[in-house]
Write a protein that holds these residues in place. Structure first.
Motif, PDB file in Angstrom:
ATOM      1  N   UNK A  21     -44.117  16.318 -55.426  1.00  0.00           N
ATOM      2  CA  UNK A  21     -42.747  15.904 -55.124  1.00  0.00           C
ATOM      3  C   UNK A  21     -42.430  14.607 -55.858  1.00  0.00           C
ATOM      4  N   UNK A  22     -43.144  14.363 -56.950  1.00  0.00           N
ATOM      5  CA  UNK A  22     -42.891  13.166 -57.745  1.00  0.00           C
ATOM      6  C   UNK A  22     -41.655  13.401 -58.610  1.00  0.00           C
ATOM      7  N   UNK A  23     -40.589  12.708 -58.313  1.00  0.00           N
ATOM      8  CA  UNK A  23     -39.302  12.930 -58.978  1.00  0.00           C
ATOM      9  C   UNK A  23     -39.391  12.695 -60.476  1.00  0.00           C
ATOM     10  N   UNK A  24     -40.180  11.727 -60.899  1.00  0.00           N
ATOM     11  CA  UNK A  24     -40.306  11.411 -62.321  1.00  0.00           C
ATOM     12  C   UNK A  24     -40.905  12.585 -63.089  1.00  0.00           C
ATOM     13  N   UNK A  25     -41.942  13.184 -62.529  1.00  0.00           N
ATOM     14  CA  UNK A  25     -42.580  14.333 -63.178  1.00  0.00           C
ATOM     15  C   UNK A  25     -41.632  15.524 -63.211  1.00  0.00           C
ATOM     16  N   UNK A  26     -40.960  15.790 -62.095  1.00  0.00           N
ATOM     17  CA  UNK A  26     -40.059  16.943 -62.013  1.00  0.00           C
ATOM     18  C   UNK A  26     -38.888  16.804 -62.985  1.00  0.00           C
ATOM     19  N   UNK A  27     -38.338  15.597 -63.116  1.00  0.00           N
ATOM     20  CA  UNK A  27     -37.241  15.377 -64.071  1.00  0.00           C
ATOM     21  C   UNK A  27     -37.711  15.606 -65.503  1.00  0.00           C
ATOM     22  N   UNK A  28     -38.919  15.156 -65.796  1.00  0.00           N
ATOM     23  CA  UNK A  28     -39.473  15.334 -67.141  1.00  0.00           C
ATOM     24  C   UNK A  28     -39.646  16.821 -67.465  1.00  0.00           C
ATOM     25  N   UNK A  29     -40.119  17.600 -66.494  1.00  0.00           N
ATOM     26  CA  UNK A  29     -40.300  19.041 -66.709  1.00  0.00           C
ATOM     27  C   UNK A  29     -38.954  19.736 -66.846  1.00  0.00           C
ATOM     28  N   UNK A  30     -37.937  19.267 -66.106  1.00  0.00           N
ATOM     29  CA  UNK A  30     -36.586  19.839 -66.231  1.00  0.00           C
ATOM     30  C   UNK A  30     -36.066  19.677 -67.661  1.00  0.00           C
ATOM     31  N   UNK A  31     -36.207  18.473 -68.212  1.00  0.00           N
ATOM     32  CA  UNK A  31     -35.765  18.211 -69.586  1.00  0.00           C
ATOM     33  C   UNK A  31     -36.555  19.068 -70.562  1.00  0.00           C
ATOM     34  N   UNK A  32     -37.856  19.184 -70.326  1.00  0.00           N
ATOM     35  CA  UNK A  32     -38.723  19.993 -71.189  1.00  0.00           C
ATOM     36  C   UNK A  32     -38.324  21.469 -71.132  1.00  0.00           C
ATOM     37  N   UNK A  33     -37.954  21.957 -69.949  1.00  0.00           N
ATOM     38  CA  UNK A  33     -37.533  23.357 -69.792  1.00  0.00           C
ATOM     39  C   UNK A  33     -36.257  23.636 -70.569  1.00  0.00           C
ATOM     40  N   UNK A  44     -51.173  19.489 -65.455  1.00  0.00           N
ATOM     41  CA  UNK A  44     -51.829  19.604 -64.151  1.00  0.00           C
ATOM     42  C   UNK A  44     -52.615  18.336 -63.831  1.00  0.00           C
ATOM     43  N   UNK A  45     -53.289  17.783 -64.837  1.00  0.00           N
ATOM     44  CA  UNK A  45     -54.051  16.537 -64.641  1.00  0.00           C
ATOM     45  C   UNK A  45     -53.114  15.368 -64.321  1.00  0.00           C
ATOM     46  N   UNK A  46     -51.930  15.361 -64.935  1.00  0.00           N
ATOM     47  CA  UNK A  46     -50.938  14.317 -64.635  1.00  0.00           C
ATOM     48  C   UNK A  46     -50.513  14.387 -63.176  1.00  0.00           C
ATOM     49  N   UNK A  47     -50.325  15.607 -62.673  1.00  0.00           N
ATOM     50  CA  UNK A  47     -49.965  15.783 -61.259  1.00  0.00           C
ATOM     51  C   UNK A  47     -51.083  15.252 -60.363  1.00  0.00           C
ATOM     52  N   UNK A  48     -52.334  15.529 -60.738  1.00  0.00           N
ATOM     53  CA  UNK A  48     -53.476  15.022 -59.961  1.00  0.00           C
ATOM     54  C   UNK A  48     -53.496  13.491 -59.972  1.00  0.00           C
ATOM     55  N   UNK A  49     -53.170  12.897 -61.133  1.00  0.00           N
ATOM     56  CA  UNK A  49     -53.136  11.436 -61.240  1.00  0.00           C
ATOM     57  C   UNK A  49     -51.999  10.851 -60.391  1.00  0.00           C
ATOM     58  N   UNK A  50     -50.839  11.488 -60.432  1.00  0.00           N
ATOM     59  CA  UNK A  50     -49.700  11.030 -59.637  1.00  0.00           C
ATOM     60  C   UNK A  50     -49.992  11.142 -58.139  1.00  0.00           C
ATOM     61  N   UNK A  51     -50.729  12.182 -57.762  1.00  0.00           N
ATOM     62  CA  UNK A  51     -51.134  12.338 -56.358  1.00  0.00           C
ATOM     63  C   UNK A  51     -51.934  11.115 -55.917  1.00  0.00           C
ATOM     64  N   UNK A  52     -52.833  10.661 -56.805  1.00  0.00           N
ATOM     65  CA  UNK A  52     -53.657   9.488 -56.493  1.00  0.00           C
ATOM     66  C   UNK A  52     -52.809   8.221 -56.439  1.00  0.00           C
ATOM     67  N   UNK A  53     -51.880   8.074 -57.395  1.00  0.00           N
ATOM     68  CA  UNK A  53     -51.033   6.871 -57.452  1.00  0.00           C
ATOM     69  C   UNK A  53     -50.078   6.809 -56.269  1.00  0.00           C
ATOM     70  N   UNK A  54     -49.485   7.967 -55.919  1.00  0.00           N
ATOM     71  CA  UNK A  54     -48.499   8.026 -54.833  1.00  0.00           C
ATOM     72  C   UNK A  54     -49.143   8.138 -53.456  1.00  0.00           C
ATOM     73  N   UNK A  55     -50.486   8.283 -53.434  1.00  0.00           N
ATOM     74  CA  UNK A  55     -51.229   8.480 -52.186  1.00  0.00           C
ATOM     75  C   UNK A  55     -50.764   9.744 -51.455  1.00  0.00           C
ATOM     76  N   UNK A  56     -50.499  10.785 -52.200  1.00  0.00           N
ATOM     77  CA  UNK A  56     -50.070  12.061 -51.638  1.00  0.00           C
ATOM     78  C   UNK A  56     -49.116  12.780 -52.576  1.00  0.00           C
ATOM     79  N   UNK A  57     -48.474  13.809 -52.075  1.00  0.00           N
ATOM     80  CA  UNK A  57     -47.576  14.627 -52.896  1.00  0.00           C
ATOM     81  C   UNK A  57     -46.240  13.952 -53.183  1.00  0.00           C
ATOM     82  N   UNK A  58     -45.830  13.018 -52.305  1.00  0.00           N
ATOM     83  CA  UNK A  58     -44.466  12.495 -52.346  1.00  0.00           C
ATOM     84  C   UNK A  58     -44.391  11.138 -53.042  1.00  0.00           C
ATOM     85  N   UNK A  59     -43.462  11.037 -53.985  1.00  0.00           N
ATOM     86  CA  UNK A  59     -43.129   9.753 -54.597  1.00  0.00           C
ATOM     87  C   UNK A  59     -42.105   9.065 -53.703  1.00  0.00           C
TER      88      UNK A  59
END
Length: 277
Positions: free
Chosen positions: A40-52, A258-273
């Motif tokens: 649920x990291x908004x930064x990652x989701x926005x980046x994927x939207x632009x990429x799509x 996928x690894x970026x999502x795993x890293x963001x999980x660690x930074x955000x301390x969970x799924x949510x930014x």
């Protein structure tokens, strides 16, 4: 009458996406879609939207090819967001541990946190749906089946998957043909008709569609049995596509995401930014 460009199925093209191995596109679709569903990291989701959006532009897919299905998905998506809000309007503030009221309405009080949570849900749809549509529109079913078989999957399963992909445009064709026949008999299905009439008309399409689909399945099954499909351990493919350098780059990119999502999980301390901290 229907427009053939509105049929959701393989459309031949020349961009680099069409040149990728079908299995590569499947792996990319599954990994990136899973990553978008998990985080649920908004930064990652926005980046994927632009990429799509970039991928759609690169694939040179026209709006007329996807307009019908996109409008249908958009209606379902908005309905889903509405029900999420109605059933639990406080979910956003529970997740982000803060409460910034936008509209006072008792139990349905709208908070900034709830809006942010619903916005993330919306981004998840926008991230995943274009990638799935790209896979359907740029993947030759025969090449996909051959690619799956080449990496060790049984040719029976591979052929079943190819048939499923081929069956999507067939069902759409049948739907439009039955719809045209019903309208020729005087059944009003256009936007001018009342909602009740359109629902009743749609039911008159669904039943013939189900029976015609069952009949087509029976015909294909009989034809495959007569040709002794499955009697041999191996089979050759008329259309085959080998893995190339770009395929490995694309699969590598999917793994990196996928690894970026795993890293963001660690930074955000969970799924949510949480921008409200």
């Amino acid at each position: 009458m229907y427009n053939e460009n509105q049929i959701l199925g393989y459309q031949p093209g020349t961009s680099f996406i069409y040149q990728l191995n079908a299995t590569t596109k499947l792996v990319f679709m599954l990994l990136v879609s899973a990553a978008c569903m998990i985080t649920y990291d908004t930064r990652f989701l926005l980046a994927i939207c632009v990429f799509s959006v970039f991928l759609f532009k690169e694939a040179q897919i026209k709006w007329s090819q996807i307009s019908f299905i996109v409008k249908f998905i958009a209606a379902f998506m908005l309905l889903n967001l509405l029900f999420v809000y109605l059933f639990q309007p406080t979910y956003g503030q529970d997740i982000y541990h803060s409460r910034s009221i936008l509209i006072h309405a008792g139990y349905f009080t709208l908070t900034l946190q709830e809006v942010f949570y619903l916005f993330n849900l919306l981004l998840k749809y926008v991230c995943s749906i274009p990638i799935v549509l790209l896979f359907l529109l740029t993947t030759n079913p025969s090449q996909f089946a051959a690619s799956l078989n080449k990496i060790g999957i049984s040719y029976k399963i591979s052929y079943a998957v190819a048939l499923a992909l081929r069956y999507i445009p067939d069902i759409q064709n049948s739907y439009w043909e039955i719809s045209a026949a019903q309208q020729a008999r005087g059944i009003e299905l256009s936007k001018k008709a009342k909602l009740s009439q359109r629902i009743k008309g749609t039911l008159n399409i669904v039943m013939p569609l189900i029976f015609s689909s069952l009949d087509r399945i029976d015909t294909i099954s009989t034809a495959m049995q007569l040709r002794r499909f499955g009697s041999k351990k191996k089979r050759t493919w008329y259309v085959s596509q080998s893995f190339k350098k770009n395929d490995y780059w694309v699969m590598g990119l999917a793994i990196v995401l996928v690894l970026i999502v795993a890293l963001l999980w660690h930074i955000d301390h969970g799924r949510f930014y949480n921008p409200f901290i």
